[in-house]
Scaffold this motif. Structure first.
Motif, PDB file in Angstrom:
ATOM      1  N   GLY A 113      17.171  39.867  23.222  1.00 50.55           N
ATOM      2  CA  GLY A 113      18.560  39.850  23.640  1.00 50.55           C
ATOM      3  C   GLY A 113      19.472  39.452  22.509  1.00 50.55           C
ATOM      4  N   LEU A 114      20.695  39.095  22.890  1.00 57.06           N
ATOM      5  CA  LEU A 114      21.722  38.691  21.932  1.00 57.06           C
ATOM      6  C   LEU A 114      21.826  37.173  21.924  1.00 57.06           C
ATOM      7  CD1 LEU A 114      24.138  39.429  20.074  1.00 57.06           C
ATOM      8  CD2 LEU A 114      25.549  39.499  22.150  1.00 57.06           C
ATOM      9  N   VAL A 115      21.806  36.597  20.748  1.00 61.61           N
ATOM     10  CA  VAL A 115      21.879  35.150  20.615  1.00 61.61           C
ATOM     11  C   VAL A 115      22.718  34.814  19.391  1.00 61.61           C
ATOM     12  CG1 VAL A 115      19.736  35.029  19.269  1.00 61.61           C
ATOM     13  CG2 VAL A 115      20.497  33.028  20.581  1.00 61.61           C
ATOM     14  N   GLN A 116      23.393  33.700  19.421  1.00 64.28           N
ATOM     15  CA  GLN A 116      24.164  33.264  18.270  1.00 64.28           C
ATOM     16  C   GLN A 116      23.255  32.644  17.223  1.00 64.28           C
ATOM     17  OE1 GLN A 116      27.352  30.697  19.768  1.00 64.28           O
ATOM     18  NE2 GLN A 116      28.783  32.407  19.500  1.00 64.28           N
ATOM     19  N   LYS A 174      18.510  33.246  12.541  1.00 65.19           N
ATOM     20  CA  LYS A 174      19.449  33.630  11.500  1.00 65.19           C
ATOM     21  C   LYS A 174      19.860  35.083  11.705  1.00 65.19           C
ATOM     22  CE  LYS A 174      16.958  30.664   8.217  1.00 65.19           C
ATOM     23  NZ  LYS A 174      16.262  30.623   6.905  1.00 65.19           N
ATOM     24  N   LEU A 175      20.972  35.450  11.068  1.00 63.68           N
ATOM     25  CA  LEU A 175      21.435  36.830  11.173  1.00 63.68           C
ATOM     26  C   LEU A 175      20.346  37.811  10.747  1.00 63.68           C
ATOM     27  CD1 LEU A 175      25.057  36.518   9.730  1.00 63.68           C
ATOM     28  CD2 LEU A 175      24.350  36.542  12.125  1.00 63.68           C
ATOM     29  N   GLU A 176      19.601  37.440   9.726  1.00 60.34           N
ATOM     30  CA  GLU A 176      18.572  38.329   9.194  1.00 60.34           C
ATOM     31  C   GLU A 176      17.344  38.455  10.086  1.00 60.34           C
ATOM     32  OE1 GLU A 176      20.017  35.746   7.666  1.00 60.34           O
ATOM     33  OE2 GLU A 176      18.595  34.653   6.394  1.00 60.34           O
ATOM     34  N   ASP A 177      17.307  37.699  11.171  1.00 63.94           N
ATOM     35  CA  ASP A 177      16.219  37.850  12.139  1.00 63.94           C
ATOM     36  C   ASP A 177      16.482  39.004  13.110  1.00 63.94           C
ATOM     37  OD1 ASP A 177      15.957  34.273  12.264  1.00 63.94           O
ATOM     38  OD2 ASP A 177      14.616  35.677  11.232  1.00 63.94           O
ATOM     39  N   THR A 178      17.659  39.603  13.009  1.00 62.02           N
ATOM     40  CA  THR A 178      17.971  40.751  13.845  1.00 62.02           C
ATOM     41  C   THR A 178      16.988  41.880  13.570  1.00 62.02           C
ATOM     42  OG1 THR A 178      20.324  40.224  14.010  1.00 62.02           O
ATOM     43  CG2 THR A 178      19.698  42.522  14.347  1.00 62.02           C
ATOM     44  N   ALA A 179      16.335  42.345  14.629  1.00 66.87           N
ATOM     45  CA  ALA A 179      15.303  43.375  14.467  1.00 66.87           C
ATOM     46  C   ALA A 179      14.769  43.764  15.841  1.00 66.87           C
ATOM     47  CB  ALA A 179      14.152  42.848  13.614  1.00 66.87           C
ATOM     48  N   THR A 190      11.153  45.065  21.599  1.00 69.28           N
ATOM     49  CA  THR A 190      12.293  44.436  22.262  1.00 69.28           C
ATOM     50  C   THR A 190      13.314  44.048  21.198  1.00 69.28           C
ATOM     51  OG1 THR A 190      12.975  42.703  23.820  1.00 69.28           O
ATOM     52  CG2 THR A 190      11.268  42.101  22.233  1.00 69.28           C
ATOM     53  N   GLN A 191      14.567  44.333  21.476  1.00 73.56           N
ATOM     54  CA  GLN A 191      15.625  44.110  20.493  1.00 73.56           C
ATOM     55  C   GLN A 191      16.049  42.647  20.486  1.00 73.56           C
ATOM     56  OE1 GLN A 191      17.278  46.393  18.293  1.00 73.56           O
ATOM     57  NE2 GLN A 191      18.131  44.487  17.481  1.00 73.56           N
ATOM     58  N   SER A 220      23.914  37.011  16.271  1.00 69.08           N
ATOM     59  CA  SER A 220      25.316  37.174  15.889  1.00 69.08           C
ATOM     60  C   SER A 220      25.862  35.898  15.266  1.00 69.08           C
ATOM     61  CB  SER A 220      26.152  37.550  17.106  1.00 69.08           C
ATOM     62  OG  SER A 220      26.156  36.483  18.035  1.00 69.08           O
ATOM     63  N   SER A 221      26.921  36.054  14.501  1.00 71.12           N
ATOM     64  CA  SER A 221      27.526  34.888  13.831  1.00 71.12           C
ATOM     65  C   SER A 221      28.536  34.213  14.729  1.00 71.12           C
ATOM     66  CB  SER A 221      28.207  35.342  12.546  1.00 71.12           C
ATOM     67  OG  SER A 221      29.182  36.310  12.828  1.00 71.12           O
TER      68      SER A 221
END
Length: 125
Positions: free
Chosen positions: A10-13, A87-92, A119-120, A124-125
């Motif tokens: 999911g989406l997480v800060q 971290k932002l770079e963990d987006t994957a 799973t996405q 986010s910052s």
């Protein structure tokens, strides 16, 4: 038919946490390795973490640096990935994988015979 089904993305800060789960069906993997890989946008898939079968030995990619923890519940045929301090770079897209041979090099994709659909995870910052 073997299936691996991931959940928990999911989406997480940035700085937050997520717990990914991967439930396997169709066969038991308690004596075999299971792992997590990820594919960042525009990049190749890379190793994240793995856990061996009965001994439960764990290994991690350097970038996890104590932030991620892999675990398994053999009674549930499920592997987990707890991700903290994201971290932002963990987006994957994060993929679960399971093997049917042992011992094998746990960091290599070719060591795994079954894969989930992914799973996405978006940080986010």
């Amino acid at each position: 038919q073997v299936q691996l089904v991931e959940s928990g993305g999911g989406l997480v800060q940035a700085g937050g946490s997520l717990r990914l789960s991967c439930a396997a069906s169709g066969r038991t993997f308690s004596n075999y390795p299971m792992g997590w890989f990820r594919q960042p946008p525009g990049k190749e898939r890379e190793f994240v973490a793995a856990i061996s079968g009965s001994a439960g030995v764990t290994i991690y990619a350097e970038f996890t640096k104590g932030r991620f923890t892999i675990s398994r519940d053999n009674a549930k045929n499920t592997v987990y990935l707890q991700m903290n301090s994201l971290k932002l770079e963990d987006t994957a897209v994060y993929y679960c994988a399971a093997g049917s041979r042992y011992p094998v090099p746990l960091r290599k994709e070719s060591s795994y015979d079954y894969w989930g659909q992914g799973t996405q995870v978006t940080v986010s910052s």
